[in-house]
Scaffold this motif. Sequence first.
Motif, short mmCIF file in Angstrom:
data_model
loop_
_atom_site.label_atom_id
_atom_site.label_comp_id
_atom_site.label_asym_id
_atom_site.label_seq_id
_atom_site.Cartn_x
_atom_site.Cartn_y
_atom_site.Cartn_z
N HIS A 7 41.56 45.71 34.81
CA HIS A 7 42.39 44.85 34.08
C HIS A 7 42.77 43.71 34.95
N THR A 8 43.23 43.96 36.21
CA THR A 8 44.00 43.04 36.98
C THR A 8 43.45 43.18 38.48
N LYS A 49 46.07 34.01 29.11
CA LYS A 49 45.55 35.07 28.14
C LYS A 49 46.30 35.87 27.24
N HIS A 70 45.72 32.45 34.89
CA HIS A 70 44.61 32.82 33.88
C HIS A 70 44.87 33.99 32.97
N MET A 71 45.26 34.91 33.74
CA MET A 71 45.44 36.07 32.96
C MET A 71 46.74 35.94 32.07
N ASP A 125 44.10 32.74 39.30
CA ASP A 125 43.56 33.83 38.48
C ASP A 125 44.45 34.59 37.80
N ILE A 126 45.79 34.91 38.48
CA ILE A 126 46.85 35.58 37.91
C ILE A 126 47.42 34.55 36.70
N LEU A 175 41.03 44.60 29.13
CA LEU A 175 42.48 44.24 28.80
C LEU A 175 42.55 43.39 27.49
N GLU A 176 41.33 42.75 27.33
CA GLU A 176 41.19 41.66 25.93
C GLU A 176 41.23 42.80 24.86
#
Length: 336
Positions: A55-56, A71, A67-68, A64-65, A27-28
């Motif tokens: 990715h997820t 990002k 944090h994504m 965690d969601i 994803l990054e």
Amino acid sequence: MALKLHNAMWPGLVGKEEGTDHPPISLERMLELTKNADVDGQKFDGVDLFLFHPHTDPEASIDDIRHMADKIADSGFKIGSLVAPVWPGTVGGCAFGSQDDRDNFVHAVALSAKIGQVLKEHGARDYGVIRIDSAGSPEDFEKDELANTKLLAETFQRAGAVAAEHGERLAAEGEICWGGMHSWKHMLNTLEETGMPSTIGFQADLAHTYLYLLGYNSPENALLKPSYSEDEFWAAYKTMTDALRPWTTDFHVAQNDGSVHGSGSHDKTGRHCLADDPNGKLDITRCSEMWLKDYDQRGIQHICWDGCMFDNSVLETPKTWDAILDASIKVRNAVG
């Protein structure tokens, strides 16, 4: 308000496999490639996400969601539509399969709707739908089309009710590899049988819907013969878009070279090719205009490029993304 321009993240996952020449792209890295695209100072506004590993994690914690979402926001993007992991081998199951399959399908939508809610509360997501399909093959569907249509509609109704509880809408993808949506008439019948237009609509992808015209997995519903003229093409395209546009709540800009391609469960489906591919069959801008007429009345606020199953070498080439962005900008300029 002008349409926002998004790039899909799942081309880094679909058709990719560890230990091959085409491993998954993180994803990054997909965010980085999207961020680097530039056409005369214009950039992508956001991304659409596939809610599955790597990715997820569809069962990730709220932290965690978030944090994504941080990002993605740090990359300068909004999050738009989400792809629910409805297929066997992910979280879900066939929407016209066994009771367990259908329950798993609804569970996958529920997980996705909860993630969508978290992303909205975070502020990273203001628009978009959750994309689904039937997660079953045309061959299995046609073993008992009447019964399977009923099962599919009932499963979609259950999933739609769950999505609505979280303030989400669903959009069923028009892709010829999915039973019950493998022709434009099957897709329309599924939507009408489901009968939840405010909650469950249609996701039109230029590459996939091109093969609706040719009836690749449903010859009896073909609108064109392979040797069609330009006038015949536009007449057929109007028939298809007039039927499905009222249901369309999510839209993918894409190109198709007239061939089929696939991998695993996504077998024998419309090949996505480069925006500037000389073999492309579509006038991307004109075709998009026909789908996006009165788009705001259906709650569409963004469009997304889909380059599913591009080779990794193509995805890693900067000019790929500049060409994609340029095509998307032309669509936005045409429809306002």
